[in-house]
Design a protein around this motif. Sequence first.
Motif, mmCIF file in Angstrom:
data_model
loop_
_atom_site.group_PDB
_atom_site.id
_atom_site.type_symbol
_atom_site.label_atom_id
_atom_site.label_comp_id
_atom_site.label_asym_id
_atom_site.label_seq_id
_atom_site.Cartn_x
_atom_site.Cartn_y
_atom_site.Cartn_z
ATOM 1 N N ALA A 30 0.914 -1.329 -0.054
ATOM 2 C CA ALA A 30 0.142 0.000 0.014
ATOM 3 C C ALA A 30 0.740 1.298 -0.091
ATOM 4 O O ALA A 30 0.624 2.217 -0.693
ATOM 5 C CB ALA A 30 -0.912 -0.169 1.217
ATOM 6 N N PHE A 31 1.896 1.247 0.745
ATOM 7 C CA PHE A 31 2.733 2.536 0.846
ATOM 8 C C PHE A 31 3.318 2.484 -0.372
ATOM 9 O O PHE A 31 3.694 3.771 -0.921
ATOM 10 C CB PHE A 31 3.716 2.454 2.098
ATOM 11 N N LEU A 32 4.087 1.877 -0.975
ATOM 12 C CA LEU A 32 5.108 1.799 -2.160
ATOM 13 C C LEU A 32 4.248 1.930 -3.133
ATOM 14 O O LEU A 32 4.718 2.849 -4.038
ATOM 15 C CB LEU A 32 5.794 0.480 -2.365
ATOM 16 N N PHE A 33 3.003 1.523 -3.515
ATOM 17 C CA PHE A 33 2.261 1.848 -4.740
ATOM 18 C C PHE A 33 1.782 3.206 -4.668
ATOM 19 O O PHE A 33 1.722 4.061 -5.739
ATOM 20 C CB PHE A 33 1.017 1.011 -4.521
ATOM 21 N N ASP A 34 1.439 3.640 -3.250
ATOM 22 C CA ASP A 34 0.884 5.101 -3.017
ATOM 23 C C ASP A 34 2.191 5.911 -3.710
ATOM 24 O O ASP A 34 1.743 7.348 -4.118
ATOM 25 C CB ASP A 34 0.819 5.472 -1.710
ATOM 26 N N ASP A 35 3.521 5.732 -3.723
ATOM 27 C CA ASP A 35 4.404 6.571 -4.155
ATOM 28 C C ASP A 35 4.992 6.705 -5.527
ATOM 29 O O ASP A 35 5.816 7.209 -5.885
ATOM 30 C CB ASP A 35 5.811 6.339 -3.172
ATOM 31 N N GLN A 36 4.111 5.865 -6.398
ATOM 32 C CA GLN A 36 4.782 5.552 -7.708
ATOM 33 C C GLN A 36 4.450 6.649 -8.673
ATOM 34 O O GLN A 36 4.870 6.683 -9.878
ATOM 35 C CB GLN A 36 4.060 4.173 -8.110
ATOM 36 N N PHE A 37 3.608 7.507 -8.210
ATOM 37 C CA PHE A 37 3.217 8.529 -9.226
ATOM 38 C C PHE A 37 4.436 9.481 -9.453
ATOM 39 O O PHE A 37 5.052 10.041 -8.438
ATOM 40 C CB PHE A 37 1.873 9.518 -8.827
ATOM 41 N N ASP A 38 4.926 9.874 -10.686
ATOM 42 C CA ASP A 38 5.705 10.857 -11.241
ATOM 43 C C ASP A 38 5.304 12.021 -11.707
ATOM 44 O O ASP A 38 4.763 12.147 -12.643
ATOM 45 C CB ASP A 38 6.821 10.125 -11.939
ATOM 46 N N ALA A 39 5.374 13.404 -11.129
ATOM 47 C CA ALA A 39 4.732 14.436 -11.523
ATOM 48 C C ALA A 39 5.212 14.861 -12.943
ATOM 49 O O ALA A 39 4.611 15.722 -13.859
ATOM 50 C CB ALA A 39 4.743 15.414 -10.644
ATOM 51 N N CYS A 52 3.669 -7.113 -12.314
ATOM 52 C CA CYS A 52 4.740 -6.286 -12.091
ATOM 53 C C CYS A 52 4.841 -6.538 -10.690
ATOM 54 O O CYS A 52 4.001 -7.119 -10.015
ATOM 55 C CB CYS A 52 4.253 -4.853 -12.270
ATOM 56 N N PRO A 53 6.133 -5.963 -9.869
ATOM 57 C CA PRO A 53 6.361 -6.706 -8.544
ATOM 58 C C PRO A 53 5.121 -6.417 -7.581
ATOM 59 O O PRO A 53 4.899 -6.988 -6.777
ATOM 60 C CB PRO A 53 7.435 -5.460 -8.329
ATOM 61 N N ILE A 54 4.284 -5.066 -7.739
ATOM 62 C CA ILE A 54 3.263 -4.640 -6.947
ATOM 63 C C ILE A 54 2.106 -6.009 -6.934
ATOM 64 O O ILE A 54 1.280 -6.508 -5.810
ATOM 65 C CB ILE A 54 2.625 -3.416 -6.952
ATOM 66 N N THR A 55 1.693 -6.274 -8.219
ATOM 67 C CA THR A 55 0.483 -7.117 -8.492
ATOM 68 C C THR A 55 0.837 -8.672 -8.130
ATOM 69 O O THR A 55 0.116 -9.300 -7.416
ATOM 70 C CB THR A 55 0.096 -7.004 -9.814
ATOM 71 N N ALA A 77 11.567 16.206 -7.437
ATOM 72 C CA ALA A 77 11.143 16.199 -8.602
ATOM 73 C C ALA A 77 9.590 15.577 -8.782
ATOM 74 O O ALA A 77 9.005 15.536 -9.951
ATOM 75 C CB ALA A 77 12.284 15.060 -9.577
ATOM 76 N N GLY A 78 8.991 15.362 -7.523
ATOM 77 C CA GLY A 78 7.634 15.261 -7.554
ATOM 78 C C GLY A 78 7.305 13.657 -7.302
ATOM 79 O O GLY A 78 6.301 13.184 -7.217
ATOM 80 N N ARG A 79 8.299 12.906 -7.278
ATOM 81 C CA ARG A 79 8.252 11.521 -7.142
ATOM 82 C C ARG A 79 8.472 11.101 -5.400
ATOM 83 O O ARG A 79 8.845 11.698 -4.793
ATOM 84 C CB ARG A 79 9.394 10.845 -7.983
ATOM 85 N N GLY A 80 7.449 10.047 -5.434
ATOM 86 C CA GLY A 80 7.536 9.452 -3.913
ATOM 87 C C GLY A 80 8.461 8.405 -3.599
ATOM 88 O O GLY A 80 8.781 7.905 -2.439
ATOM 89 N N SER A 81 8.878 7.673 -4.626
ATOM 90 C CA SER A 81 9.803 6.767 -4.781
ATOM 91 C C SER A 81 11.180 6.517 -5.510
ATOM 92 O O SER A 81 10.969 7.441 -6.557
ATOM 93 C CB SER A 81 9.063 5.445 -5.084
ATOM 94 N N VAL A 82 11.972 6.203 -4.971
ATOM 95 C CA VAL A 82 13.524 6.028 -5.684
ATOM 96 C C VAL A 82 13.069 4.973 -6.922
ATOM 97 O O VAL A 82 13.700 5.142 -7.999
ATOM 98 C CB VAL A 82 14.499 5.539 -4.806
ATOM 99 N N ASP A 83 12.575 3.871 -6.813
ATOM 100 C CA ASP A 83 12.502 2.551 -7.575
ATOM 101 C C ASP A 83 10.981 2.630 -8.310
ATOM 102 O O ASP A 83 10.091 2.989 -7.839
ATOM 103 C CB ASP A 83 12.800 1.416 -6.903
ATOM 104 N N ASP A 84 11.079 2.088 -9.335
ATOM 105 C CA ASP A 84 9.825 2.064 -10.219
ATOM 106 C C ASP A 84 9.369 0.499 -10.178
ATOM 107 O O ASP A 84 9.874 -0.345 -10.462
ATOM 108 C CB ASP A 84 10.266 2.243 -11.784
ATOM 109 N N LEU A 85 8.209 0.329 -9.625
ATOM 110 C CA LEU A 85 7.563 -0.760 -9.248
ATOM 111 C C LEU A 85 6.345 -1.240 -10.141
ATOM 112 O O LEU A 85 5.911 -2.234 -9.872
ATOM 113 C CB LEU A 85 7.098 -0.745 -7.946
ATOM 114 N N LEU A 86 6.159 -0.641 -11.174
ATOM 115 C CA LEU A 86 5.094 -0.741 -11.999
ATOM 116 C C LEU A 86 5.356 -1.432 -13.434
ATOM 117 O O LEU A 86 4.550 -1.693 -14.223
ATOM 118 C CB LEU A 86 4.280 0.610 -12.446
ATOM 119 N N THR A 87 6.706 -1.577 -13.681
ATOM 120 C CA THR A 87 7.023 -2.593 -14.772
ATOM 121 C C THR A 87 7.719 -3.713 -14.372
ATOM 122 O O THR A 87 8.121 -3.914 -12.979
ATOM 123 C CB THR A 87 8.235 -1.520 -15.571
ATOM 124 N N VAL A 88 7.949 -4.775 -15.313
ATOM 125 C CA VAL A 88 8.305 -5.970 -14.805
ATOM 126 C C VAL A 88 9.907 -5.901 -14.904
ATOM 127 O O VAL A 88 10.557 -5.273 -15.568
ATOM 128 C CB VAL A 88 8.140 -6.990 -16.121
#
Length: 343
Positions: free
Chosen positions: A76-85, A117-120, A332-343
């Motif tokens: 929940a927390f890591l997914f919440d941070d995946q948006f990149d402005a 992807c890692p989250i799903t 830069a508007g991101r909540g996470s250092v890592d991208d978790l939405l791609t395989v």
Amino acid sequence: MPQDVRFDLPFDTPVSEHLEYARARHLRWVWEMRLVRSREGFEEYKSWDLPQAAARTYPHASADDMVVLMNWFSLAFLFDDQFDASQPDRADRIAEVARELIVTPLRPAGSPPRVACPITLAWAEVWNHLSHGMSLTWQTRFAASWGRFLVAHCEEVDLAARGLEGTLGLDEYAEFRRRTVGIHHSIDAGERSRGFEVPAQAMGHPVMERMRDLAADTIGFMNDIHSFEREKRRGDGHNLIAVLRRERGCSWQEATDEAYRMTIACLDEYLELQERVPQMCDALRLDEAERDRVRMGVEAIQHWINGNYEWALTSGRYAAAKEGPVATAELAGRGSVDDLLTV
């Protein structure tokens, strides 16, 4: 300053005796599931100390269940941070992944995700454990609350992608925040953590429904206060303090003071309703076993209000200052250092 804001809460939150056992297994799982992909992301994640949050909000869970609950927290927390402005088109990918997270509890447990992807992949595994032993009624209730939370998250991301972040009025924001904070399904998980279910007639009673809503409001507003520095750094306008300052044309301090007052008002109303729970049980003619399940349901709410508060005071997630790759990402508007939405 906001992370240091204190509230006088009338609950004592026990801390699970399985914290350290579960923490070690959880951190290994997060790395193996690629929910963090860099050393910098892993160090930042560890600083959040989500295991402490789980140990405080679900203090009666068994050792193995505590691991499952910690694993769920990370999603929940890591997914919440995946948006990149800086990449508004990423909102479409977030919506695609969110749909998969929503439907997972509606499929037979153990079903592989159709969007991988890692989250799903991690959520499919966690739900298989989290749903075990719980009735279809509970699973359906949890799925509905979980779905509303994820839909609200997508709405929040969509507003940001369209440059409309920070445009909600106070009343609209308060209703929206009740959904984005994700507390209803989190309280539902309190039943799973102790192996009980609140009687359906009590769960559907207006007193219990209002208590759950007020708990969400209280926790959401407290979180807005404690996370303010981080969200201001990211330019995130979805925060009660930012909404109050914009709508009332006041200073940051005045907005913070009003946010505090609103939080206390929600908590006071919650406490008044909590006193009416015995009368609710009388009106519903609940037997002693049913009343005991209601009592544990109320404790689950208390654990979340106070447990989340105690964790937020020290979590590195809401630290006033960051440095290195984490600071670069947030600025830069991101909540996470890592991208978790791609395989």
